[in-house]
Design a protein around this motif. Structure first.
Motif, PDB file in Angstrom:
ATOM      1  N   ARG A   1       0.840  -1.196   0.000  1.00 36.42           N
ATOM      2  CA  ARG A   1       0.000   0.000   0.000  1.00 36.42           C
ATOM      3  C   ARG A   1       0.876   1.247   0.000  1.00 36.42           C
ATOM      4  O   ARG A   1       1.797   1.383   0.789  1.00 36.42           O
ATOM      5  N   GLY A   2       0.574   2.160  -0.906  1.00 35.35           N
ATOM      6  CA  GLY A   2       1.285   3.431  -0.957  1.00 35.35           C
ATOM      7  C   GLY A   2       2.677   3.357  -1.539  1.00 35.35           C
ATOM      8  O   GLY A   2       3.487   4.254  -1.330  1.00 35.35           O
ATOM      9  N   LYS A   3       2.974   2.309  -2.280  1.00 30.43           N
ATOM     10  CA  LYS A   3       4.321   2.096  -2.806  1.00 30.43           C
ATOM     11  C   LYS A   3       4.803   3.283  -3.645  1.00 30.43           C
ATOM     12  O   LYS A   3       5.968   3.647  -3.598  1.00 30.43           O
ATOM     13  N   TYR A   4       3.931   3.889  -4.412  1.00 28.78           N
ATOM     14  CA  TYR A   4       4.316   4.971  -5.311  1.00 28.78           C
ATOM     15  C   TYR A   4       3.759   6.332  -4.887  1.00 28.78           C
ATOM     16  O   TYR A   4       3.762   7.270  -5.657  1.00 28.78           O
ATOM     17  N   VAL A   5       3.317   6.450  -3.641  1.00 30.73           N
ATOM     18  CA  VAL A   5       2.675   7.687  -3.198  1.00 30.73           C
ATOM     19  C   VAL A   5       3.634   8.873  -3.239  1.00 30.73           C
ATOM     20  O   VAL A   5       3.231   9.984  -3.588  1.00 30.73           O
ATOM     21  N   ASP A   6       4.905   8.672  -2.916  1.00 32.23           N
ATOM     22  CA  ASP A   6       5.856   9.784  -2.955  1.00 32.23           C
ATOM     23  C   ASP A   6       6.035  10.308  -4.371  1.00 32.23           C
ATOM     24  O   ASP A   6       6.079  11.514  -4.606  1.00 32.23           O
ATOM     25  N   ARG A   7       6.142   9.385  -5.339  1.00 37.23           N
ATOM     26  CA  ARG A   7       6.252   9.801  -6.739  1.00 37.23           C
ATOM     27  C   ARG A   7       4.993  10.539  -7.185  1.00 37.23           C
ATOM     28  O   ARG A   7       5.069  11.531  -7.889  1.00 37.23           O
ATOM     29  N   TYR A   8       3.856  10.036  -6.761  1.00 35.88           N
ATOM     30  CA  TYR A   8       2.587  10.658  -7.142  1.00 35.88           C
ATOM     31  C   TYR A   8       2.503  12.074  -6.585  1.00 35.88           C
ATOM     32  O   TYR A   8       2.135  13.006  -7.287  1.00 35.88           O
ATOM     33  N   ARG A   9       2.859  12.228  -5.328  1.00 35.86           N
ATOM     34  CA  ARG A   9       2.800  13.546  -4.705  1.00 35.86           C
ATOM     35  C   ARG A   9       3.799  14.513  -5.321  1.00 35.86           C
ATOM     36  O   ARG A   9       3.560  15.710  -5.359  1.00 35.86           O
ATOM     37  N   ALA A  10       4.937  13.993  -5.776  1.00 33.27           N
ATOM     38  CA  ALA A  10       5.944  14.835  -6.414  1.00 33.27           C
ATOM     39  C   ALA A  10       5.454  15.316  -7.778  1.00 33.27           C
ATOM     40  O   ALA A  10       5.946  16.307  -8.297  1.00 33.27           O
ATOM     41  N   GLY A  11       4.521  14.618  -8.336  1.00 37.90           N
ATOM     42  CA  GLY A  11       3.970  14.991  -9.639  1.00 37.90           C
ATOM     43  C   GLY A  11       4.637  14.215 -10.745  1.00 37.90           C
ATOM     44  O   GLY A  11       5.792  13.803 -10.647  1.00 37.90           O
ATOM     45  N   THR A  12       3.888  13.980 -11.766  1.00 34.49           N
ATOM     46  CA  THR A  12       4.424  13.289 -12.926  1.00 34.49           C
ATOM     47  C   THR A  12       4.015  14.049 -14.169  1.00 34.49           C
ATOM     48  O   THR A  12       3.093  14.858 -14.145  1.00 34.49           O
ATOM     49  N   ASN A  13       4.705  13.779 -15.228  1.00 32.48           N
ATOM     50  CA  ASN A  13       4.385  14.407 -16.496  1.00 32.48           C
ATOM     51  C   ASN A  13       4.519  13.349 -17.582  1.00 32.48           C
ATOM     52  O   ASN A  13       5.366  13.444 -18.453  1.00 32.48           O
ATOM     53  N   LEU A  14       3.707  12.341 -17.480  1.00 30.14           N
ATOM     54  CA  LEU A  14       3.739  11.266 -18.457  1.00 30.14           C
ATOM     55  C   LEU A  14       2.991  11.686 -19.706  1.00 30.14           C
ATOM     56  O   LEU A  14       1.928  12.289 -19.635  1.00 30.14           O
ATOM     57  N   VAL A  15       3.563  11.369 -20.834  1.00 29.60           N
ATOM     58  CA  VAL A  15       2.951  11.700 -22.115  1.00 29.60           C
ATOM     59  C   VAL A  15       2.980  10.449 -22.976  1.00 29.60           C
ATOM     60  O   VAL A  15       4.017   9.804 -23.110  1.00 29.60           O
ATOM     61  N   ARG A  16       1.864  10.123 -23.547  1.00 29.13           N
ATOM     62  CA  ARG A  16       1.800   8.960 -24.436  1.00 29.13           C
ATOM     63  C   ARG A  16       2.093   9.422 -25.859  1.00 29.13           C
ATOM     64  O   ARG A  16       1.396  10.274 -26.403  1.00 29.13           O
ATOM     65  N   LEU A  17       3.131   8.861 -26.435  1.00 25.81           N
ATOM     66  CA  LEU A  17       3.523   9.217 -27.791  1.00 25.81           C
ATOM     67  C   LEU A  17       2.737   8.385 -28.794  1.00 25.81           C
ATOM     68  O   LEU A  17       2.461   7.215 -28.558  1.00 25.81           O
ATOM     69  N   ALA A  18       2.425   8.992 -29.917  1.00 28.87           N
ATOM     70  CA  ALA A  18       1.803   8.252 -31.003  1.00 28.87           C
ATOM     71  C   ALA A  18       2.789   7.197 -31.483  1.00 28.87           C
ATOM     72  O   ALA A  18       4.012   7.399 -31.402  1.00 28.87           O
ATOM     73  N   PRO A  19       2.317   6.060 -31.929  1.00 25.76           N
ATOM     74  CA  PRO A  19       3.213   4.974 -32.330  1.00 25.76           C
ATOM     75  C   PRO A  19       4.282   5.384 -33.343  1.00 25.76           C
ATOM     76  O   PRO A  19       5.435   4.978 -33.228  1.00 25.76           O
ATOM     77  N   ASP A  20       3.919   6.217 -34.315  1.00 21.75           N
ATOM     78  CA  ASP A  20       4.909   6.627 -35.311  1.00 21.75           C
ATOM     79  C   ASP A  20       5.981   7.524 -34.714  1.00 21.75           C
ATOM     80  O   ASP A  20       7.151   7.445 -35.083  1.00 21.75           O
ATOM     81  N   VAL A  21       5.606   8.342 -33.741  1.00 22.43           N
ATOM     82  CA  VAL A  21       6.587   9.200 -33.069  1.00 22.43           C
ATOM     83  C   VAL A  21       7.475   8.351 -32.167  1.00 22.43           C
ATOM     84  O   VAL A  21       8.699   8.489 -32.174  1.00 22.43           O
ATOM     85  N   ALA A  22       6.880   7.443 -31.409  1.00 18.92           N
ATOM     86  CA  ALA A  22       7.650   6.578 -30.513  1.00 18.92           C
ATOM     87  C   ALA A  22       8.655   5.732 -31.279  1.00 18.92           C
ATOM     88  O   ALA A  22       9.757   5.468 -30.788  1.00 18.92           O
ATOM     89  N   ALA A  23       8.310   5.332 -32.502  1.00 16.88           N
ATOM     90  CA  ALA A  23       9.210   4.503 -33.308  1.00 16.88           C
ATOM     91  C   ALA A  23      10.486   5.251 -33.684  1.00 16.88           C
ATOM     92  O   ALA A  23      11.508   4.634 -33.955  1.00 16.88           O
ATOM     93  N   ALA A  24      10.435   6.587 -33.672  1.00 12.05           N
ATOM     94  CA  ALA A  24      11.602   7.384 -34.052  1.00 12.05           C
ATOM     95  C   ALA A  24      12.608   7.540 -32.912  1.00 12.05           C
ATOM     96  O   ALA A  24      13.722   7.995 -33.148  1.00 12.05           O
TER      97      ALA A  24
END
Length: 75
Positions: free
Chosen positions: A27-50
């Motif tokens: 329980r709460g394994k990633y709570v510190d990371r969550y509280r610090a904030g994240t900026n995850l962005v999902r790349l389109a497959p063609d962009v990720a391939a580059a």
């Protein structure tokens, strides 16, 4: 909305989802990371391939930022 629902949340979980049987979770394994904030962005497959990895993406974005700043300072 269904008139049978009277402002109470119904338990929609199936009976086979017995969370008391789940073991090994922390329980709460990633709570510190969550509280610090994240900026995850999902790349389109063609962009990720580059890009082979996150450092390649960061490097390309830094270069784009640099170009944009130079452009903006000249105009």
């Amino acid at each position: 909305m269904n008139k049978e629902l009277n402002n109470e949340m119904e338990d929609e979980l199936r009976s086979e989802y017995d969370f008391a049987q789940i073991e090994g979770g922390v329980r709460g394994k990633y709570v510190d990371r969550y509280r610090a904030g994240t900026n995850l962005v999902r790349l389109a497959p063609d962009v990720a391939a580059a890009f082979p990895d996150e450092e390649a993406v960061n490097s390309a974005l830094r270069m784009l930022i640099n170009v944009a700043q130079r452009y903006n300072s000249n105009h």
